[in-house]
Enzyme design. Sequence first.
Site, PDB file in Angstrom:
ATOM      1  N   PRO A 147       0.796  -1.242   0.000  1.00 56.25           N
ATOM      2  CA  PRO A 147       0.000   0.000   0.000  1.00 56.25           C
ATOM      3  C   PRO A 147       0.824   1.285   0.000  1.00 56.25           C
ATOM      4  CG  PRO A 147       0.129  -0.831   2.226  1.00 56.25           C
ATOM      5  CD  PRO A 147       0.871  -1.833   1.368  1.00 56.25           C
TER       6      PRO A 147
ATOM      7  N   ASP B  67       9.817  -4.957  -2.359  1.00 59.45           N
ATOM      8  CA  ASP B  67       9.370  -5.815  -1.262  1.00 59.45           C
ATOM      9  C   ASP B  67       8.264  -6.743  -1.756  1.00 59.45           C
ATOM     10  OD1 ASP B  67       9.284  -6.837   1.308  1.00 59.45           O
ATOM     11  OD2 ASP B  67       7.863  -5.344   2.041  1.00 59.45           O
TER      12      ASP B  67
ATOM     13  N   LYS C 129      12.205 -13.259   0.532  1.00 56.37           N
ATOM     14  CA  LYS C 129      11.317 -14.022   1.407  1.00 56.37           C
ATOM     15  C   LYS C 129      11.835 -15.455   1.484  1.00 56.37           C
ATOM     16  CE  LYS C 129       8.684 -10.325   1.107  1.00 56.37           C
ATOM     17  NZ  LYS C 129       8.529  -9.343   2.189  1.00 56.37           N
TER      18      LYS C 129
END
Length: 360
Positions: free
Chosen positions: A228, A282, A311
């Site tokens: 976001p 990200d 990740k």
Amino acid sequence: MLSVNQPHPALGVLVQCRPGFETDAAQELLTESRRLAGRIDTRNNSGFVYLALDVPAPHDEIRRRLDISRLIFARQAFQVLAIIDDLPERDRLTPLKQAIQSFGERFSALLLETPDTNDGKEQSGFLKRFGPLLQESLNQAGLLRPDTPHLPRLHLFLVGSRQAWIGISLPSESSPWPMGIPRLRMPKEAPSRSTLKLAEAILTLLTPAEQQATLRAGLQAVDLGASPGGWSWQLASRGLRVTAIDNGPLAPSALATGLITHQRADGFTWRPKKPVEWMVCDMVEQPSRIAPLMAEWIASGRCRHTIFNLKLPMKRRHEEVERCRALIDQRLRPAGIKYTLRIKHLYHDREEVTCYLTRR
């Protein structure tokens, strides 16, 4: 007491990590310390790993054989000079001061630390009360010299109410924050807590000089997988102009900065029309896809610097990091590109590590 010219030898190296990552920290420490004879001691979810040397060694010899600044899963690390197992409950100051005086060292700072566990949190309250007393006592003894930054720092690491680990580190090889945890406040305007992750990455992975030189207001940046908008907001808060790439929406607070332009596109296929100073990423994706993408942006000159997350799988995290390091090298080294790659498991990271990649 030992003279200053004959510093106390170290018993080993203690590494602090996120609870649950002891196996990864231990594997990495074992790999990096192959030139040191010793054994690894650790317990699951303890929040730390200890390399116990077979024979105590001088500080410089350990540093020649183990660069603890390279450790990825270590939030904090120091050479252990003493372990006190039977601290008295009524007077802990006296035995700790006596042990510290016996080292024959002076220090630039005192770092008060505990494991980042529930048991450790119980000791942190005690340290808030006890720490100023110890610091004042060391000041009076002339052992703390904050005006001499080149001196080593003193670590006091409490494990339970009776056990204390005492050690030293140089500012260049370990975190400046106790327990390796920067105390960052969540900005009210930030779209998500992920903004703290990028803020910590900038503080941890870049030197102050690098921050000043590369994060100047007006420079262009790209945020891949921006929604976001936490990372875009962090860059915009520093005055950079950001192109946020994501098919998902951006928070109104991100767009309200006036420095973020949102483009709905796939982060893997979108390309800038002109080179930019920064690219950050990200995206939730396999590390083996992210690492080559980051290397390609650097190799092609689309950006000069990048910060990105990998990740990691639940198991074999250390192996996955090394695999990604190799993928980056396979793209850049044959092209004759000299680069710097720094990787760290940050406090605000969970099942991931954060990387900084730039051309030299």
